[in-house]
Scaffold this motif. Structure first.
Motif, short mmCIF file in Angstrom:
data_model
loop_
_atom_site.label_atom_id
_atom_site.label_comp_id
_atom_site.label_asym_id
_atom_site.label_seq_id
_atom_site.Cartn_x
_atom_site.Cartn_y
_atom_site.Cartn_z
N LEU A 35 40.01 -28.11 -17.15
CA LEU A 35 41.24 -28.10 -15.86
C LEU A 35 42.56 -28.75 -16.47
O LEU A 35 43.55 -28.20 -16.15
CB LEU A 35 40.51 -28.71 -14.85
N PRO A 36 42.40 -29.70 -17.13
CA PRO A 36 43.77 -30.62 -17.64
C PRO A 36 44.46 -29.34 -18.68
O PRO A 36 45.62 -29.32 -18.66
CB PRO A 36 43.27 -31.66 -18.27
N MET A 37 43.79 -28.79 -19.55
CA MET A 37 44.34 -28.03 -20.53
C MET A 37 44.75 -26.60 -20.03
O MET A 37 45.77 -26.14 -20.47
CB MET A 37 43.35 -27.92 -21.86
N LEU A 38 44.44 -26.30 -18.85
CA LEU A 38 44.66 -24.96 -18.21
C LEU A 38 46.42 -24.79 -18.14
O LEU A 38 47.10 -24.13 -17.78
CB LEU A 38 43.95 -24.83 -17.08
N VAL A 43 51.21 -22.10 -18.43
CA VAL A 43 52.59 -22.11 -18.66
C VAL A 43 53.04 -21.07 -19.84
O VAL A 43 54.03 -20.32 -19.68
CB VAL A 43 53.21 -23.49 -19.05
N GLY A 44 52.06 -21.14 -20.76
CA GLY A 44 52.50 -20.06 -21.79
C GLY A 44 52.06 -18.56 -21.30
O GLY A 44 53.07 -17.74 -21.44
N THR A 45 51.06 -18.52 -20.29
CA THR A 45 50.78 -16.96 -20.24
C THR A 45 51.65 -16.43 -19.05
O THR A 45 52.16 -15.50 -18.93
CB THR A 45 49.22 -17.05 -19.50
N LEU A 46 52.09 -17.46 -18.08
CA LEU A 46 52.85 -17.10 -17.03
C LEU A 46 54.36 -17.65 -17.10
O LEU A 46 55.24 -17.50 -16.36
CB LEU A 46 52.37 -17.75 -15.53
N VAL A 159 37.56 -22.15 -22.68
CA VAL A 159 37.20 -21.57 -21.20
C VAL A 159 38.42 -21.47 -20.61
O VAL A 159 38.86 -20.24 -19.94
CB VAL A 159 36.35 -22.30 -20.49
N ALA A 160 39.26 -22.39 -20.54
CA ALA A 160 40.70 -22.30 -19.98
C ALA A 160 41.48 -21.47 -20.64
O ALA A 160 42.37 -20.78 -19.78
CB ALA A 160 41.21 -23.86 -20.07
N ALA A 161 41.67 -21.44 -21.81
CA ALA A 161 42.62 -20.52 -22.53
C ALA A 161 41.84 -18.92 -21.99
O ALA A 161 42.68 -18.21 -21.90
CB ALA A 161 42.54 -20.54 -23.80
N LEU A 162 40.60 -18.68 -22.21
CA LEU A 162 39.93 -17.35 -21.71
C LEU A 162 40.48 -17.00 -20.32
O LEU A 162 40.96 -15.92 -19.94
CB LEU A 162 38.59 -17.31 -22.02
N PHE A 163 40.50 -18.14 -19.40
CA PHE A 163 40.81 -17.71 -18.18
C PHE A 163 42.11 -17.47 -17.89
O PHE A 163 42.84 -16.53 -17.11
CB PHE A 163 40.25 -18.96 -17.20
N ALA A 164 42.99 -18.07 -18.56
CA ALA A 164 44.55 -18.04 -18.66
C ALA A 164 44.92 -16.76 -19.02
O ALA A 164 45.90 -15.93 -18.50
CB ALA A 164 45.34 -19.10 -19.44
#
Length: 407
Positions: A35-38, A43-46, A159-164
């Motif tokens: 969650l913190p790394m998301l 910001v990168g994806t959106l 997992v955060a990066a995959l979700f993003a």
């Protein structure tokens, strides 16, 4: 003769109960890393959507990630001593509450300044995540299972990066980025409530001083390597979607690049962290991974509008190499007493990694905004990773003769 009345002995935990507890702990620790790394990956994806709605250049969003990781880098040396004083359980609750506050503030941010202030609060959660999770692993996980648990919880970042990469663009296109990020706030509250169910209250040990001890030579060298890795990862995640967009890729397809990066990074962290623990000298694995990462960054320059495969290869290879490096380093801190107390050493190592994350994205954005182009960004990434590879032999020398493993 009357039976003796007393407290009945507690039933022994079965193997199934122990597996269930371990699974619950692993899930919560993964969430504490994810969650913190998301924030970085969101910001990168959106980035294009955020820039359009807030009226700022996409390159300026690099300062948003710099805010959270700058705060995290400043607080991390003390986060280890705070964690040792608070205990792993209370520290984890504070982490999830901070995460919930961050995403609430982000969802309501009216402009770039408010968004930057919101994610700066996330630096508290970032600073706590590695000391808290590493301390809980050292306290609650058997020594032979610790490398695997470290790999699993570090995989939460991926997992955060995959979700993003897979979910955020779809959700934001349907509901808007504010509602999408706002969904993370109640999740943080639920996880805070779940902490007592998967953690144990441990007796307080010696109270460490508030001023953290200075890192020894071995830890300082590992911190230098982690700074380079953090800077490269931050710049890579922010620049890769922008590079794909410059080649004419749509937002969803550019997000798939982040998903590939995340998937390969997740696998590499789970596999390579316990593998590194079986090696006599982990520095050789670190050197090998740094060489692959440097080559991956330079390989992006081969991409063109009609030649997409270098971007896919770079995303996958960077996930396999650079992403695993942070997990391997954290596993070393948990395993070897050479680096110092687990929570304190984790705090120092996190400080170096977050300092790299804070500077990598804005430096990459500055190179692009001031006319040097993304080509210079990729060359810079390759050079930073090459510097890390150059100093890796010093780690082997610093650890030689003082190698101590935790029982």
């Amino acid at each position: 003769m009357h039976p003796v009345v007393g407290t009945a002995p507690e039933p022994k935990a079965t193997a199934a109960d122990l597996r269930s507890c371990a699974s619950g702990l692993a899930a919560v620790l993964m969430a504490a890393m994810a969650l913190p790394m998301l924030v970085l990956y969101a910001v990168g994806t959106l980035g294009p959507m955020l820039g359009r709605d807030l009226g700022v250049a996409p390159g300026s969003l690099g300062w948003v990630t710099a805010a959270t990781f700058g705060v995290a880098a400043a607080l991390s040396p003390w986060a280890g001593t705070w964690t040792a004083r608070l205990g792993g359980r209370l520290g984890l609750v504070v982490l999830f509450l901070a995460v919930s506050l961050v995403y609430t503030m982000m969802a309501w941010a009216p402009g770039l300044t408010a968004l930057t202030c919101a994610v700066a609060v996330g630096g508290v959660a970032q600073a706590l995540c590695n000391p808290v999770t590493n301390l809980l692993i050292a306290q609650q996980v058997a020594p032979n299972q610790r490398p695997r648990m470290v790999g699993v919880k570090q995989a939460g970042v991926q997992v955060a990066a995959l979700f993003a990469g897979l979910a955020l663009p779809v959700l934001a296109s349907r509901w808007g980025w504010r509602w999408t990020l706002g969904l993370m706030a109640p999740l943080g509250l639920l996880l805070a409530l779940a902490v007592p169910a998967v953690t144990r209250q441990h007796a307080a040990g010696p109270v460490p001083p508030m001023t953290p001890p200075r890192p020894n030579l071995a830890l300082a060298v590992l911190m230098g390597i982690q700074w380079c890795v953090g800077a490269a990862l931050s710049a890579f995640i922010v620049s890769l979607p922008a590079h794909a967009a410059a080649q004419g890729w749509p937002l969803v397809q550019a997000g798939h690049l982040v998903a590939v990066f995340a998937a390969t990074g997740l696998v590499s962290r789970v596999v390579l962290t316990p593998l590194a623990a079986q090696l006599r000298d982990e520095s050789w694995l670190i050197l090998f991974l740094l060489v692959i990462a440097a080559a991956s960054a330079g390989g992006v320059l081969l991409a063109g509008p009609l030649r997409q495969w270098p971007l896919w290869c770079a995303a996958g290879l960077m996930g396999i190499s650079a992403v695993a490096l942070n997990a391997v380093a954290m596993g070393m801190v948990v395993r070897h007493a050479t680096f110092g107390a687990t929570a304190v050493a984790s705090g120092w190592l996190s400080a170096a990694f977050f300092a790299g994350l804070a500077l990598g994205a804005p430096l990459a954005a500055a190179a692009a905004n001031f006319g040097y182009g993304l080509e210079w960004t990729w060359l810079g990434l390759a050079m930073v990773l090459s510097v890390a590879a150059t100093i890796t032999p010093l780690l082997r020398w610093a650890m030689r003769g003082s190698r101590v493993s935790r029982g």
